[in-house]
Structures are given as structure tokens and as C-alpha cells.
Write a protein that holds these residues in place. Structure first.
Motif, PDB file in Angstrom:
ATOM      1  N   ASP A  61     119.074  51.495 158.160  1.00 33.55           N
ATOM      2  CA  ASP A  61     117.712  51.471 158.687  1.00 33.55           C
ATOM      3  C   ASP A  61     116.675  51.873 157.652  1.00 33.55           C
ATOM      4  N   TYR A  62     117.081  52.662 156.663  1.00 34.29           N
ATOM      5  CA  TYR A  62     116.111  53.169 155.703  1.00 34.29           C
ATOM      6  C   TYR A  62     116.806  53.629 154.420  1.00 34.29           C
ATOM      7  N   ALA A  63     115.979  53.929 153.410  1.00 37.28           N
ATOM      8  CA  ALA A  63     116.479  54.361 152.104  1.00 37.28           C
ATOM      9  C   ALA A  63     116.394  55.877 151.966  1.00 37.28           C
ATOM     10  N   ASN A  64     117.264  56.409 151.129  1.00 40.52           N
ATOM     11  CA  ASN A  64     117.311  57.852 150.856  1.00 40.52           C
ATOM     12  C   ASN A  64     117.403  58.079 149.358  1.00 40.52           C
ATOM     13  N   ILE A  65     116.806  59.168 148.886  1.00 38.47           N
ATOM     14  CA  ILE A  65     117.016  59.595 147.517  1.00 38.47           C
ATOM     15  C   ILE A  65     117.463  61.054 147.545  1.00 38.47           C
ATOM     16  N   GLY A  66     118.256  61.444 146.576  1.00 38.28           N
ATOM     17  CA  GLY A  66     118.775  62.813 146.616  1.00 38.28           C
ATOM     18  C   GLY A  66     119.128  63.350 145.248  1.00 38.28           C
ATOM     19  N   LEU A  67     119.182  64.672 145.184  1.00 32.32           N
ATOM     20  CA  LEU A  67     119.640  65.397 144.009  1.00 32.32           C
ATOM     21  C   LEU A  67     120.758  66.335 144.427  1.00 32.32           C
ATOM     22  N   GLY A  68     121.790  66.426 143.612  1.00 35.37           N
ATOM     23  CA  GLY A  68     122.877  67.352 143.871  1.00 35.37           C
ATOM     24  C   GLY A  68     123.077  68.267 142.686  1.00 35.37           C
ATOM     25  N   VAL A  69     123.271  69.547 142.942  1.00 36.56           N
ATOM     26  CA  VAL A  69     123.419  70.537 141.874  1.00 36.56           C
ATOM     27  C   VAL A  69     124.681  71.357 142.113  1.00 36.56           C
ATOM     28  N   LYS A  70     125.584  71.372 141.136  1.00 35.63           N
ATOM     29  CA  LYS A  70     126.702  72.299 141.171  1.00 35.63           C
ATOM     30  C   LYS A  70     126.179  73.686 140.850  1.00 35.63           C
ATOM     31  N   VAL A  71     126.533  74.672 141.644  1.00 32.37           N
ATOM     32  CA  VAL A  71     126.075  76.036 141.395  1.00 32.37           C
ATOM     33  C   VAL A  71     126.830  76.587 140.185  1.00 32.37           C
ATOM     34  N   PRO A  72     126.140  76.899 139.090  1.00 30.80           N
ATOM     35  CA  PRO A  72     126.822  77.381 137.876  1.00 30.80           C
ATOM     36  C   PRO A  72     127.608  78.666 138.151  1.00 30.80           C
ATOM     37  N   GLY A  73     128.830  78.686 137.669  1.00 31.16           N
ATOM     38  CA  GLY A  73     129.651  79.874 137.782  1.00 31.16           C
ATOM     39  C   GLY A  73     130.324  80.072 139.120  1.00 31.16           C
ATOM     40  N   LEU A  81     124.480  58.852 140.064  1.00 35.03           N
ATOM     41  CA  LEU A  81     124.601  58.982 138.617  1.00 35.03           C
ATOM     42  C   LEU A  81     124.692  60.448 138.228  1.00 35.03           C
ATOM     43  N   GLY A  82     125.685  60.790 137.413  1.00 36.76           N
ATOM     44  CA  GLY A  82     125.798  62.146 136.881  1.00 36.76           C
ATOM     45  C   GLY A  82     124.885  62.311 135.681  1.00 36.76           C
ATOM     46  N   LEU A  83     123.917  63.198 135.779  1.00 39.34           N
ATOM     47  CA  LEU A  83     122.935  63.380 134.716  1.00 39.34           C
ATOM     48  C   LEU A  83     123.359  64.449 133.722  1.00 39.34           C
ATOM     49  N   THR A  84     123.858  65.565 134.231  1.00 41.40           N
ATOM     50  CA  THR A  84     124.356  66.651 133.392  1.00 41.40           C
ATOM     51  C   THR A  84     125.607  67.215 134.048  1.00 41.40           C
ATOM     52  N   GLU A  85     126.151  68.254 133.430  1.00 41.09           N
ATOM     53  CA  GLU A  85     127.328  68.912 134.005  1.00 41.09           C
ATOM     54  C   GLU A  85     127.054  69.412 135.417  1.00 41.09           C
ATOM     55  N   HIS A  86     125.822  69.803 135.697  1.00 40.79           N
ATOM     56  CA  HIS A  86     125.501  70.405 136.984  1.00 40.79           C
ATOM     57  C   HIS A  86     124.601  69.556 137.870  1.00 40.79           C
ATOM     58  N   LEU A  87     123.949  68.530 137.327  1.00 47.14           N
ATOM     59  CA  LEU A  87     122.935  67.791 138.079  1.00 47.14           C
ATOM     60  C   LEU A  87     123.311  66.323 138.236  1.00 47.14           C
ATOM     61  N   GLY A  88     123.164  65.819 139.465  1.00 46.76           N
ATOM     62  CA  GLY A  88     123.369  64.415 139.743  1.00 46.76           C
ATOM     63  C   GLY A  88     122.266  63.903 140.650  1.00 46.76           C
ATOM     64  N   ALA A  89     122.022  62.593 140.635  1.00 45.91           N
ATOM     65  CA  ALA A  89     120.990  61.974 141.465  1.00 45.91           C
ATOM     66  C   ALA A  89     121.563  60.738 142.133  1.00 45.91           C
ATOM     67  N   SER A  90     120.986  60.367 143.267  1.00 47.02           N
ATOM     68  CA  SER A  90     121.478  59.189 143.975  1.00 47.02           C
ATOM     69  C   SER A  90     120.360  58.513 144.745  1.00 47.02           C
ATOM     70  N   ILE A  91     120.570  57.236 145.027  1.00 45.29           N
ATOM     71  CA  ILE A  91     119.723  56.474 145.924  1.00 45.29           C
ATOM     72  C   ILE A  91     120.650  55.697 146.849  1.00 45.29           C
ATOM     73  N   SER A  92     120.301  55.620 148.120  1.00 46.40           N
ATOM     74  CA  SER A  92     121.180  54.960 149.070  1.00 46.40           C
ATOM     75  C   SER A  92     120.372  54.277 150.161  1.00 46.40           C
ATOM     76  N   THR A  99     127.076  62.410 142.340  1.00 48.41           N
ATOM     77  CA  THR A  99     126.786  62.801 143.711  1.00 48.41           C
ATOM     78  C   THR A  99     126.240  61.623 144.493  1.00 48.41           C
ATOM     79  N   MET A 100     126.363  61.704 145.813  1.00 43.92           N
ATOM     80  CA  MET A 100     125.828  60.670 146.690  1.00 43.92           C
ATOM     81  C   MET A 100     125.348  61.327 147.973  1.00 43.92           C
ATOM     82  N   GLN A 101     124.093  61.049 148.356  1.00 43.92           N
ATOM     83  CA  GLN A 101     123.551  61.581 149.600  1.00 43.92           C
ATOM     84  C   GLN A 101     123.062  60.441 150.490  1.00 43.92           C
ATOM     85  N   GLY A 102     123.157  60.657 151.792  1.00 45.24           N
ATOM     86  CA  GLY A 102     122.574  59.731 152.758  1.00 45.24           C
ATOM     87  C   GLY A 102     123.539  58.771 153.392  1.00 45.24           C
ATOM     88  N   ILE A 103     124.706  58.527 152.773  1.00 44.62           N
ATOM     89  CA  ILE A 103     125.695  57.629 153.350  1.00 44.62           C
ATOM     90  C   ILE A 103     127.088  58.178 153.072  1.00 44.62           C
TER      91      ILE A 103
END
Length: 269
Positions: A219-231, A204-215, A54-58
Motif C-alpha cells: 500500500d505504501y513505501a517505507n524508509i528505515g535506518l538500523g543501528v547495531k548497538v556498539p559493544g 544496504l550495509g553502510l558501516t559496521e553498525h549502520l544500515g539503511a533500507s527502502i521498501s 538491514t530491512m524495515q517495513g516488510i
């Protein structure tokens, strides 16, 4: 989300078949065993659910596959334009066309920036993005150019066209057995104080459902988490902290619910 199959049974049958077919000489036997090991590794890799990159912020160097429709609804705890603590929100809907693997892929999206009851939908803009995969498929490198504010209405009417050019590389840390990642590097025409600037990100993909990103969005930095909704195929939730170091006095949390539906028009991708 691709379907997966268990290869536990396949391993057993492969070992039985290999024991009957291996050559009698030690050298040939060793080579055959290596081939078998490679086959089993490939089967195991194919059976593992892909991690959620996943990627957030850009933006990225990718476009939606042809025949895909997508959308998102987002809310933030601080208005960017006023700096106030009022809750703000936005909507986005779009579709992908063409094939970026063999030609030029395109996506178009309609972005609604006014979601309050009293003025719902009276401000927004149209975005267009064109992309293509570059080089060998194994390289997994993608390039795209995007244009925001192609058409505008309401409060966004005074916005000028903003252009972003980006490259995105997908891969696995430590080889095909490692965690999947994506790296983006690009330039935005209004990325830094409405002037051209660099954007960059790592997801970076951490698990089947969870990913994290930094961007970094210029002008500024962002951090994020992305979750696939199971099912629920194609649905995900992301939580982003924009301007995480409060460099622009605009640190805020953004929560988004997104969906993507492949082959919506029978155009496949």
C-alpha cells in the motif's frame, strides 16, 4: 557477530614465506604472485567487520537460525487503526528451529499488540514462518513462507490468516569488496487493501553498525535506518518512516529495539 582478527602480521609473514618459495621462472613467479595476492585479499576481506545489512517495513525470505531466540519492542507516533496521534506500541518474542541451509528452517513468534497499562497483553497473535536456502551457498538466495494470525486473541480475534511468500538475495555491490546488500521480492495475501499484492525492498550495509533500507509493503513505501548497538552483541535499534509519501494518510515514525541470542538452546545455527 563474528569475531575478527588482524591480518597485518599475517601479511608480513606471508610475504616473507612467498619470497623464499616463489619459482625462479618469470611465468611461474607471476602466477605465484597472483595466488599470493588472492590470499592476501581473502585475508583482508575476512578481517573487515561485516557491515550492518538491514530491512524495515516488510518481511524477508529468511528465518531465524535454529537455536536463536529474538524479540523486539516497538513504538509509533500514530495508531494505524484509528489514524489518531496517540502513541502506540507492540512486543514480539520468538525462536528459530531447524536448519534452512540443509533442510527446512522454522521460526515462531508471539506478537502482543496491546501494551498500554490498562490492557497490557490482552490482544495479539501467533506467527509461523518456514524457510530454506535455495541453490548453491555462493548464490545466497533464500525463500520463505510466513503466516500471521495463526492463533489470535483479544482485538485481533477477527483477523484472518495472512500469508506472505518472499525471496531474499544477499550480495555485495561491485563484488566481494563492495558494500553488502539484500534484496527482497514477494507477495502478500493482504498486502494491498487486504487483497494480494507485491512487496519489495532493498537494504544496504553502510558501516559496521549502520544500515539503511527502502521498501514497498503493498500500500505504501517505507524508509528505515538500523543501528547495531556498539559493544552489545545481538542488540539493534531501528527507526522507520512508514508510508513515507503519505499515500494512505498514515505516515508515522516507528522506533524499535530488538535483540537476538544465538545458540540459546545449544542447538547451534
Amino acid at each position: 557477530m563474528a569475531e575478527t582478527v588482524s591480518v597485518g602480521g599475517l601479511r608480513g609473514w606471508a610475504l616473507v614465506a612467498a619470497s623464499a618459495l616463489l619459482p625462479s621462472t618469470a611465468l611461474a613467479q607471476g602466477a605465484a604472485q597472483q595466488d599470493l595476492l588472492g590470499l592476501l585479499q581473502a585475508l583482508d576481506a575476512a578481517s573487515r567487520p561485516s557491515a550492518n545489512v538491514t530491512m524495515q517495513g516488510i518481511g524477508s525470505g529468511t528465518v531465524a537460525p535454529g537455536g536463536t531466540i529474538f524479540g523486539s519492542i516497538s513504538g509509533t507516533d500514530k495508531r494505524v487503526d484509528t489514524g489518531g496521534d496517540d502513541v502506540d506500541g507492540s512486543l514480539s518474542f520468538g525462536a528459530g528451529f531447524g536448519d534452512a541451509a540443509t533442510g527446512i528452517g522454522m521460526q515462531a513468534s508471539l506478537n502482543v499488540t496491546s501494551v498500554e497499562d490498562r490492557d497490557f497483553g490482552d490482544s495479539g497473535f501467533l506467527s509461523l514462518k518456514f524457510g530454506r536456502r535455495i541453490g548453491d551457498p555462493d548464490l545466497n538466495l533464500h525463500a520463505a513462507i510466513g503466516f500471521d494470525n495463526v492463533a489470535t486473541w483479544g482485538d485481533a480475534s477477527d483477523n484472518s490468516v495472512e500469508t506472505t511468500v518472499a525471496l531474499t538475495k544477499f550480495g555485495h555491490l561491485g563484488g566481494s569488496w563492495g558494500k553488502p546488500y539484500m534484496v527482497t521480492l514477494g507477495v502478500g495475501s493482504h498486502a494491498r487493501d487486504d487483497d494480494p499484492g507485491l512487496i519489495a525492498g532493498f537494504g544496504l550495509g553502510l558501516t559496521e553498525h549502520l544500515g539503511a533500507s527502502i521498501s514497498y509493503s503493498g500500500d505504501y513505501a517505507n524508509i528505515g535506518l538500523g543501528v547495531k548497538v556498539p559493544g552489545v552483541k545481538g542488540v539493534s535499534v531501528s527507526l522507520t518512516c512508514n508510508d513515507v509519501f503519505d499515500e494512505e494518510d498514515s505516515r508515522r515514525a516507528t522506533l524499535s529495539l530488538s535483540f537476538a541470542l544465538r545458540n540459546a538452546f545449544g542447538l547451534g545455527g
